[in-house]
Design a protein around this motif. Structure first.
Motif, PDB file in Angstrom:
ATOM      1  N   CYS A 624       1.000  -1.197  -0.138  1.00  0.00           N
ATOM      2  CA  CYS A 624       0.021   0.536  -0.343  1.00  0.00           C
ATOM      3  C   CYS A 624       0.782   1.229  -0.227  1.00  0.00           C
ATOM      4  N   ARG A 625       2.144   1.259   0.337  1.00  0.00           N
ATOM      5  CA  ARG A 625       3.122   2.206   0.823  1.00  0.00           C
ATOM      6  C   ARG A 625       3.508   3.468  -0.944  1.00  0.00           C
ATOM      7  N   ASP A 626       3.689   1.963  -1.650  1.00  0.00           N
ATOM      8  CA  ASP A 626       4.275   2.297  -2.631  1.00  0.00           C
ATOM      9  C   ASP A 626       2.704   3.298  -3.694  1.00  0.00           C
ATOM     10  N   PRO A 627       3.198   4.400  -3.842  1.00  0.00           N
ATOM     11  CA  PRO A 627       2.045   5.263  -4.512  1.00  0.00           C
ATOM     12  C   PRO A 627       1.983   4.574  -5.798  1.00  0.00           C
ATOM     13  N   LYS A 628       2.530   3.542  -6.544  1.00  0.00           N
ATOM     14  CA  LYS A 628       2.445   2.971  -7.964  1.00  0.00           C
ATOM     15  C   LYS A 628       0.625   1.799  -7.753  1.00  0.00           C
ATOM     16  N   ASN A 629       1.213   1.734  -6.486  1.00  0.00           N
ATOM     17  CA  ASN A 629       0.080   0.558  -6.560  1.00  0.00           C
ATOM     18  C   ASN A 629      -1.416   1.109  -5.613  1.00  0.00           C
ATOM     19  N   VAL A 630      -2.293   0.468  -6.404  1.00  0.00           N
ATOM     20  CA  VAL A 630      -3.704   0.750  -5.825  1.00  0.00           C
ATOM     21  C   VAL A 630      -4.196  -0.811  -5.303  1.00  0.00           C
ATOM     22  N   VAL A 631      -4.339  -0.889  -3.700  1.00  0.00           N
ATOM     23  CA  VAL A 631      -4.512  -2.424  -3.031  1.00  0.00           C
ATOM     24  C   VAL A 631      -6.143  -2.784  -2.639  1.00  0.00           C
ATOM     25  N   PHE A 632      -6.936  -3.603  -2.959  1.00  0.00           N
ATOM     26  CA  PHE A 632      -8.291  -4.086  -2.745  1.00  0.00           C
ATOM     27  C   PHE A 632      -7.937  -5.471  -1.449  1.00  0.00           C
ATOM     28  N   GLU A 650      -3.312   1.976   6.824  1.00  0.00           N
ATOM     29  CA  GLU A 650      -4.301   2.923   6.333  1.00  0.00           C
ATOM     30  C   GLU A 650      -4.822   3.233   5.189  1.00  0.00           C
ATOM     31  N   GLN A 651      -4.062   2.264   3.992  1.00  0.00           N
ATOM     32  CA  GLN A 651      -4.078   2.966   3.310  1.00  0.00           C
ATOM     33  C   GLN A 651      -4.866   2.004   2.193  1.00  0.00           C
ATOM     34  N   LEU A 652      -4.893   0.220   3.037  1.00  0.00           N
ATOM     35  CA  LEU A 652      -6.290  -0.435   1.918  1.00  0.00           C
ATOM     36  C   LEU A 652      -7.284   0.092   2.018  1.00  0.00           C
ATOM     37  N   GLY A 653      -7.283  -0.525   0.419  1.00  0.00           N
ATOM     38  CA  GLY A 653      -9.205  -1.085   0.036  1.00  0.00           C
ATOM     39  C   GLY A 653      -9.618  -1.702   0.748  1.00  0.00           C
ATOM     40  N   VAL A 654     -11.081  -2.039   1.139  1.00  0.00           N
ATOM     41  CA  VAL A 654     -12.047  -3.430   1.759  1.00  0.00           C
ATOM     42  C   VAL A 654     -12.927  -3.305   1.577  1.00  0.00           C
ATOM     43  N   ALA A 655     -13.604  -4.381   0.693  1.00  0.00           N
ATOM     44  CA  ALA A 655     -14.625  -4.969   0.549  1.00  0.00           C
ATOM     45  C   ALA A 655     -15.245  -6.001   0.868  1.00  0.00           C
ATOM     46  N   ALA A 656     -16.492  -5.360   1.585  1.00  0.00           N
ATOM     47  CA  ALA A 656     -17.102  -6.437   2.505  1.00  0.00           C
ATOM     48  C   ALA A 656     -18.087  -7.203   1.988  1.00  0.00           C
ATOM     49  N   GLU A 664     -12.197   2.901   0.181  1.00  0.00           N
ATOM     50  CA  GLU A 664     -11.288   3.190  -0.485  1.00  0.00           C
ATOM     51  C   GLU A 664      -9.890   3.065   0.818  1.00  0.00           C
ATOM     52  N   ASN A 665     -10.460   3.042   1.529  1.00  0.00           N
ATOM     53  CA  ASN A 665      -8.903   3.132   2.914  1.00  0.00           C
ATOM     54  C   ASN A 665      -9.508   3.558   4.378  1.00  0.00           C
ATOM     55  N   LYS A 666      -8.785   3.665   5.237  1.00  0.00           N
ATOM     56  CA  LYS A 666      -9.021   3.280   6.185  1.00  0.00           C
ATOM     57  C   LYS A 666      -9.782   4.737   6.746  1.00  0.00           C
ATOM     58  N   ASP A 667      -9.853   6.265   6.469  1.00  0.00           N
ATOM     59  CA  ASP A 667     -10.543   7.063   6.243  1.00  0.00           C
ATOM     60  C   ASP A 667     -11.707   7.302   5.397  1.00  0.00           C
ATOM     61  N   ALA A 668     -12.073   6.526   4.916  1.00  0.00           N
ATOM     62  CA  ALA A 668     -13.190   6.960   3.925  1.00  0.00           C
ATOM     63  C   ALA A 668     -14.018   5.830   4.751  1.00  0.00           C
TER      64      ALA A 668
END
Length: 861
Positions: A624-632, A650-656, A664-668
């Protein structure tokens, strides 16, 4: 000195592929297809013994493998051997159904021991004159194999006898099992000497050779292999007591087609596969199949028949006519009840005699008018139980004859000496009723033979004084526990343990009206005459061809050691993902989409601890820290559980809940992919699920915000599966007009709103990245079960659209080698985590390089 077939036994015992025997060329030259007989059959290079070798065989060829060759053997006075076909052998008779254009080669043992110095000469003679390949087994090994494991363990167990004490079957003996495996390996050697694996079909017969399919499949992954079991297959409660139960099941599943006499035997086998191996079966267009590592193992249910031509030829013999006349005069004025059985514990001879005694006791008028002729064939096994059966039979017979016999009348006639075939046929012809009261028997063809003999011919009609224009008649009393019973719908079926019921059946068979006897006979004759051994063999051959039709286009891998070996068969475009390849693509790409399933992918399925490990959390954070990545992360879990587990990402997207909820991330904030106005349908579905939960021990209901899941993972496998099918039908019926879908999965039945699946998450992620100017040039999507197939399908669909770069590197990967919409696979969760760790390490290394470059720039400035 050991025989040639025995020389590699110690190498074979290791479980590895057998080494070439002494008849094989070691210099890479051509060698004979039969190593002991140079130049008889077409030759093959030694590297041509793989399943990918080109074939030089133009006509169909069937290799039939049985415990014994269909030959009679006689030693001449000068010490040489005389061989001839055994016309009574089923293996010989079945060739009538395979067609004249099919070449048949037989592999099996001989009934007599051949001295080592004569074995090569005998092998050559049998190959040239009979197309038979003998397997020479040392006597001590054969005794342990046949009289030991086969007759002491398998045969009693398959006939429902548990080894409750040393006197009943005996305790499991590991040395006998090792002998069984060793003999099966010797048979495999013999098959390897003659087989052209891409062209030939192999048909293995009976419980003596149940592990042979594993050794053949291990050597030739695409071998066309059928197996037919001629004995009963016991219920799972009986079979599961066998210490080597899994080894035998997995060995049979290395066949392409497995045949049984009755549905009961097949059902027991399928139940064992379900309960012990976790396999389920499906019936499609009349064919039953088991999915086993990408291969479909077909199940065949068809009872064997008799050889009509041979039987009718014997009926035409003058000796038969003469014997019939003799028996006619001997039993004039008496009705003959006939029993023909082997003298063993499962044939129920003593029960039959007791029932006949009961008949004479309850019906005094039948004394002097009814005779029971019991033909007792020699027992195939040996031991104390055989002696006990013989003793009980003789004692019972003597008591009945003393009690009811008189001058000129012997109620029970026991024939325990060998009879010529025509003599037995003559007894069939003159008998009013045939009694088969075995307590357990695989098939038993005696009733079929009896029906054909009662049909007779013109000469026998004349001998018996019958009018040829009058329909023939016959009566059958058969046990419920024999394989031929379901096919004889006009027979009187009995429980042989119920002496009174058997006696009543005997009486009914004698007093039933003539018209009914004729009708029952006509029904049986129509079936038996059209379902002979040729019909059975032809049907099995056709199904075997159908089962092997797609062998050529499948890619095969062998995995496992020893008797745990099995073959994975997959589509040619499906291959294992190379970690080096994906890491290389990862390094050279700039915009990456990463979609990961959780259960079964990043943690073991059915693991006690399902929460993510610190290593998994660290790896996800690195990606997730890699700016080139979008991780779900895409999971079926609820959002509360996932929020708790991945709070540090914090930057991990999660689908339940399979994509119903998404952030999209922890703050969303959590949002829904599809707007569902109401969940009123839960009030309809939940009471139905509760009903099935109450009646299915071990099942539970999992309530999610988007749906309901009925889980029967801990229920009885057979009952749980049965209840799941019923629940699926029930829910589809009551929810037919509701905006929901009802689906079954691995040990679950799920109800959720229409349109919700993991493919939605993949579509949304790719669309969002495109809108933000980040058209992905690298996509990795990983999952393990049926719900993840929607993601794979969405990724494949996107490859042809604008959501992906035209040069995008796409890696859809499933866990395990199995049929999937993904193009790649990795073996297990460990390999998945190793691959992701490689990607995370590449990101960390790139990050360090960027930091180093920035530091160098600062220093230079």
């Amino acid at each position: 000195m050991m025989s040639r077939s025995y020389t590699n036994l110690f190498e074979l015992a290791s479980g590895e592929s057998p080494l070439p025997s002494s008849g094989f060329s070691r210099a890479g030259k051509k060698l004979s297809r039969v190593a002991t007989v140079p130049g008889v059959l077409s030759e093959l290079d030694d590297e041509g013994f793989s399943s990918d070798a080109p074939s030089s065989v133009s006509q169909d060829r069937m290799i039939i493998v049985g415990n014994q060759l269909p030959l009679r053997i006689h030693k001449r006075p000068d010490g040489s051997w005389n061989f001839s076909w055994d016309e009574d052998s089923l293996l010989l008779q079945l060739r009538d159904g395979l067609g004249e254009d099919v070449e048949i080669i037989y592999i099996g043992c001989l009934r007599e021991e051949i001295e080592l110095k004569h074995q090569d000469d005998v092998a050559q003679e049998l190959l040239e004159n009979f197309k038979c390949i003998p397997a020479f087994i040392p006597p001590d090994l054969f005794s342990k194999f046949y009289h030991g494991f086969c007759k002491q363990h398998l045969w009693p167990l398959f006939h429902y006898m548990l080894p409750l004490s040393p006197d009943l079957g005996g305790r499991f003996d590991r040395s006998l099992w090792q002998a069984y495996v060793s003999v099966n390996k010797i048979f495999a050697d013999k098959v390897m000497e003659v087989i052209s694996p891409d062209d030939d079909f192999v048909w293995v017969h009976d419980y003596h050779l149940m592990v042979l399919p594993t050794f053949l499949r291990k050597r030739f992954n695409r071998v066309k292999l059928g197996f037919f079991l001629h004995s009963p297959f016991p219920s799972s409660e009986i079979y599961r007591t066998l210490p080597v139960r899994d080894e035998l099941l997995r060995a049979l599943l290395n066949s392409d087609l497995i045949g049984f006499h009755t549905f009961d035997y097949a059902r027991h086998f399928l139940s064992c596969c379900s309960r012990m191996l976790g396999l389920s079966y499906q019936s499609k267009r009349g064919y039953i199949g088991l999915e086993y590592y990408g291969r479909t193992v077909s199940i065949k249910i068809l009872p064997v028949g008799i050889h009509l031509k041979q039987l009718r030829n014997v009926l035409d013999l003058p000796e038969t006519e003469s014997k019939v006349a003799e028996l006619r005069d001997r039993f004039r004025g008496q009705s003959v009840l006939l029993g023909v059985d082997d003298m063993d514990i499962f044939k129920g001879i003593s029960l039959k005699l007791l029932a006949f005694e009961n008949l004479l006791t309850q019906h005094p008028e039948k004394r002097g008018k009814v005779v029971l002729v019991q033909i007792a064939n020699p027992a195939r096994g040996r031991g104390r139980d055989v002696l006990e059966v013989q003793s009980e039979t003789h004692t019972t017979r003597e008591r009945i004859n003393r009690k009811f016999g008189r001058q000129g009348y012997e109620p029970v006639i026991l024939i325990n000496h060998p009879l010529q075939f025509y003599e037995r046929i003559a007894y069939y012809v003159i008998s009013e009723c045939c009694l088969v009261t075995a307590v357990r028997d695989g098939m038993n063809l005696i009733p079929y033979e009896y029906v054909i003999c009662r049909q007779g011919n013109d000469k026998l009609d004349e001998t018996l004084g019958l009018n040829p224009s009058v329909p023939k008649k016959s009566m059958l009393v058969v046990s419920e526990f024999i394989g031929c019973s379901p096919s004889l719908s006009g027979a009187i079926r009995v429980n042989p343990w119920n002496i009174d019921a058997v006696a009543e059946a005997m009486d009914s068979a004698l007093v039933v009206a003539e018209a009914e006897k004729q009708m029952r006979h006509e029904k049986h004759y129509r079936y038996v005459s059209t379902h002979d051994v040729a019909y059975w063999a032809r049907s099995f051959w056709q199904d075997l061809e159908r089962s092997c039709r797609d062998h050529v286009r499948r890619r095969c891998w062998g995995i496992g050691f020893g008797l745990g070996f099995r073959v994975i068969a997959l589509d040619p475009n499906f291959r294992k993902l190379s970690v080096e390849h994906i890491v290389s693509a990862y390094k050279r790409t700039k915009k990456r989409a990463i979609l990961l399933d959780y259960d079964g992918t990043m943690t073991l399925q059915n693991s006690i601890s399902t929460s993510p490990s610190p290593e998994v959390i660290g790896m996800l954070n690195s990606l997730c820290r890699d700016p080139k990545n979008v991780v779900f992360l895409v999971s079926g879990k609820d959002q509360v559980t996932l929020t708790e587990w991945f709070s540090s990402c914090e930057q991990l997207g999660v689908a339940a809940e399979h994509g119903y909820f998404l952030r999209e991330n922890k703050d969303a904030e959590w949002e829904t992919c599809i707007a569902v106005p109401d969940f009123y349908w839960k009030q309809i579905a939940e009471p139905v699920m509760k009903l099935y939960t109450e009646t299915t021990d071990g099942s539970t209901i999992e309530t999610k915000e988007s749906g309901l899941v009925w889980n029967y993972q801990y229920a009885d496998p057979d009952f749980g599966s049965c209840q799941a099918k019923e629940l699926l039908d029930h829910l589809e019926s009551v929810l037919a007009n509701e905006p929901v879908t009802v689906k079954s999965g691995q040990n679950i039945v799920e109800v959720k709103p229409q349109g919700i699946n993991k493919g939605l998450v993949a579509d949304r992620l790719l669309t969002t990245m495109k809108e933000r100017g980040m058209v992905p040039d690298f996509v990795v999507c990983i999952g393990d079960d049926r719900s993840d197939e929607d993601m794979f399908e969405a990724i494949t669909r996107a490859m042809a659209g604008p959501s992906l770069s035209p040069v995008a590197e796409v890696f859809a990967c499933t866990v395990g080698r199995k049929p999937s919409k993904a193009r790649y696979f990795l073996e297990d969760t460990t390999e998945i985590l190793r691959m992701l760790q490689g990607l995370a390490a590449a990101s960390e290394m790139q990050s360090m390089k960027n930091v180093t470059k920035s530091f160098q720039k600062v220093v230079i400035e």
